[in-house]
Design a protein around this motif. Structure first.
Motif, short mmCIF file in Angstrom:
data_model
loop_
_atom_site.label_atom_id
_atom_site.label_comp_id
_atom_site.label_asym_id
_atom_site.label_seq_id
_atom_site.Cartn_x
_atom_site.Cartn_y
_atom_site.Cartn_z
N UNK A 455 -45.74 -16.80 55.38
CA UNK A 455 -45.93 -16.70 53.94
C UNK A 455 -45.84 -15.26 53.49
N UNK A 456 -45.08 -15.03 52.41
CA UNK A 456 -45.10 -13.73 51.75
C UNK A 456 -45.29 -13.96 50.26
N UNK A 457 -46.31 -13.30 49.70
CA UNK A 457 -46.55 -13.38 48.27
C UNK A 457 -47.20 -12.06 47.85
N UNK A 458 -47.88 -12.05 46.70
CA UNK A 458 -48.34 -10.78 46.14
C UNK A 458 -49.80 -10.87 45.68
N UNK A 459 -50.47 -9.74 45.81
CA UNK A 459 -51.86 -9.62 45.39
C UNK A 459 -51.96 -8.89 44.06
N UNK A 460 -53.00 -9.21 43.32
CA UNK A 460 -53.30 -8.46 42.11
C UNK A 460 -53.71 -7.04 42.51
N UNK A 461 -53.09 -6.06 41.87
CA UNK A 461 -53.41 -4.68 42.20
C UNK A 461 -54.87 -4.37 41.89
N UNK A 462 -55.54 -3.57 42.74
CA UNK A 462 -56.91 -3.16 42.44
C UNK A 462 -56.98 -2.20 41.25
N UNK A 463 -55.85 -1.58 40.91
CA UNK A 463 -55.82 -0.66 39.78
C UNK A 463 -55.62 -1.45 38.49
#
Length: 519
Positions: A455-463
């Motif tokens: 699986x490859x996806x994306x995380x919400x940026x901490x910034x």
């Protein structure tokens, strides 16, 4: 090189706007990051401004020309945020347009500050002529220029282009047939729908510019990520030249989406042994989303308006996706402006970690097939089923990978029996599904014990600023912005689906995972 910015925790701002701006401008390099976070949070939070916004905008604009170069870019991004908020002090920011244009001329083009100014200036369509006159001598790259032009363009009812502007209009080169299809679609929309779609497109393009600018002023000039893999591109082809599906490919492993009965090859396509629903095959793609009735004849089949036939109107959408849209999406959602993750890295990860047990290998939400090709290389095309709900993508995939079974079906209701798949790959697509938790549960249902899920996806940026830019770019099915993930949520879904994480990587704001179905 840093790949993401995590704001420092701080107490509620106690300084007034002017002193806070002055502190940021004069701070040491170590202090400047926390002070910028404090400055932003005092005036702007998650797209809305605070009571300090007008004073902050005035102080930031007045301090801009005298600020050190590295602070100028961040101040410009902040001014763009304040100008773009619905309740923001846009008039206060716009009053300093002369300063922004003067600063733009001094950049000479091609610098991170140039990108930040493009983002800010894109909020003032009423000043389009002045802005573009100042931009012209800089001769910016075509994508940056056309993105700014689109941000500065007002809706013209006589010349409407919707959905063909992200990440920049320069990425979209449409044939006349495709343009006619677009015009016909737009003609069926109401004036309110058109205005709403236009505003969403503008916000998307502007947020993409903001993400690029913010990364650049913190990290340096973005670099182009070139796909040098063996599957980097596929030539355009005529839909009429697509080969027919070979009988006996994967019909035995597929299941009826209505009753879960087995399917058998028939003259009309694939027929359910239990409920007799007929699933047609067009251009070699099995359509499990639009079955015929058991008694369907040639007349009904000809009248059903099959979406796979209509897919030939946009046969190049897969080409657009692979060569323009996908790389831009990874840059924006994965904070990949510096090329931290390359397509070759992705290829290597899939090849190394896809470890199927006995059974079909599914590429779920396969899109145009760039990574289906890698899966097929790893396990053999005869084992692979590529599944997607988008008919135009599947037509493109079929032309590129004629030896891979292509199936139109939903990732939320996989057409496979329990514990029947040897492995599943889901690459850059989980975030595009309407119910990702359910999709993960379906993977767990269908995987055999010991089978892997890559699986490859994306995380919400901490910034918070970069996160705002990530989540305010709208895509099909997500008109209000793309909802990305928290890492712990995905891990929890995997565990609930009977899978355990065996490898995990988080470069930038990517999330790359291999999980295994437990016995």
């Amino acid at each position: 090189m840093t790949t993401s910015h995590t704001p420092s925790p701080s107490a509620a701002p106690s300084r007034d706007a002017r002193s806070l701006v002055a502190a940021f401008v004069g701070a040491s390099d170590e202090e400047s990051g926390p002070l910028f976070d404090e400055l932003v949070s005092s005036a702007w939070r998650e797209g809305a401004t605070t009571s300090a916004a007008a004073g902050t905008a005035e102080a930031a604009a007045e301090s801009l020309e005298a600020a050190p170069p590295d602070r100028q870019g961040l101040l410009v991004v902040l001014l763009g945020l304040l100008a773009g908020s619905d309740d923001g002090p846009r008039v206060t920011v716009r009053a300093h347009l002369d300063t922004f244009l003067r600063l733009l001329g001094r950049t000479g083009g091609g610098r991170p500050l140039t990108l930040a100014l493009f983002y800010l200036l894109g909020h003032f369509p009423e000043d389009r002529k002045r802005i573009m006159a100042a931009v012209e001598p800089l001769d910016p790259p075509r994508d940056d220029r056309t993105r700014l032009e689109r941000c500065l363009t007002s809706l013209d009812p006589e010349d409407i282009v919707l959905g063909r502007v992200w990440p920049s209009p320069s990425e979209w080169i449409l044939g006349e047939e495709e343009r006619r299809a677009d015009r016909a679609w737009v003609a069926g929309l109401s004036a309110d729908q058109i205005a709403r779609a236009w505003a969403q497109d503008t916000r998307s393009v502007r947020s993409h510019a903001g993400a690029k600018a913010l990364w650049a002023v913190r990290e340096g000039t973005p670099v182009a990520v070139v796909d040098r893999g063996s599957h980097a591109d596929a030539p355009l082809f005529e839909v009429s030249a697509l080969p027919e599906r070979r009988p006996g490919t994967h019909g035995a492993s597929l299941r009826c989406t209505s009753c879960r009965g087995g399917l058998e090859e028939t003259g009309a396509g694939l027929t359910c042994r239990d409920c007799s629903l007929v699933y047609p095959v067009e251009y070699g793609v099995v359509d499990l989303l639009d079955p015929l009735t058991p008694e369907a004849g040639e007349a009904e089949e000809g009248e059903r308006g099959d979406v796979l036939r209509h897919a030939q109107v946009m046969p190049r959408v897969g080409h657009h996706y692979e060569n323009g849209l996908r790389p831009a999406f990874l840059r924006s959602m994965g904070s990949n402006w510096g090329g931290l993750v390359s397509p070759t890295d992705e290829d290597s990860y899939i090849t190394e970690h896809l470890r199927p047990v006995e059974g079909t290998v599914l590429d779920m939400a396969a899109g145009a097939g760039r990574w289906t090709a890698v899966v097929a290389d790893a396990v053999g095309p005869e084992r692979v089923v590529a599944l997607d709900a988008n008919p135009s993508m599947l037509v493109w995939l079929r032309g590129r990978l004629p030896d891979v079974e292509s199936v139109r079906a939903s990732a939320l209701d996989l057409p496979f029996a329990d514990a029947s798949l040897g492995a599943v790959n889901c690459w850059n697509s989980l975030q595009a599904l309407p119910d990702p938790e359910r999709a993960v549960a379906e993977v767990g249902r269908c995987l055999r014990p010991g089978g892997t899920f890559t699986l490859m996806t994306f995380l919400r940026s901490p910034d918070p600023v970069y996160r705002y830019f990530q989540t305010t770019q709208n895509f099909p099915g997500f008109p209000d912005g793309m909802p990305l993930f928290e890492r712990d949520d995905i891990v929890s879904w995997l565990r609930s689906a009977g899978m355990s994480v065996r490898d995990e990587r988080t470069p930038g704001t990517f999330l790359i995972i291999t999980a295994r179905k437990e016995g």
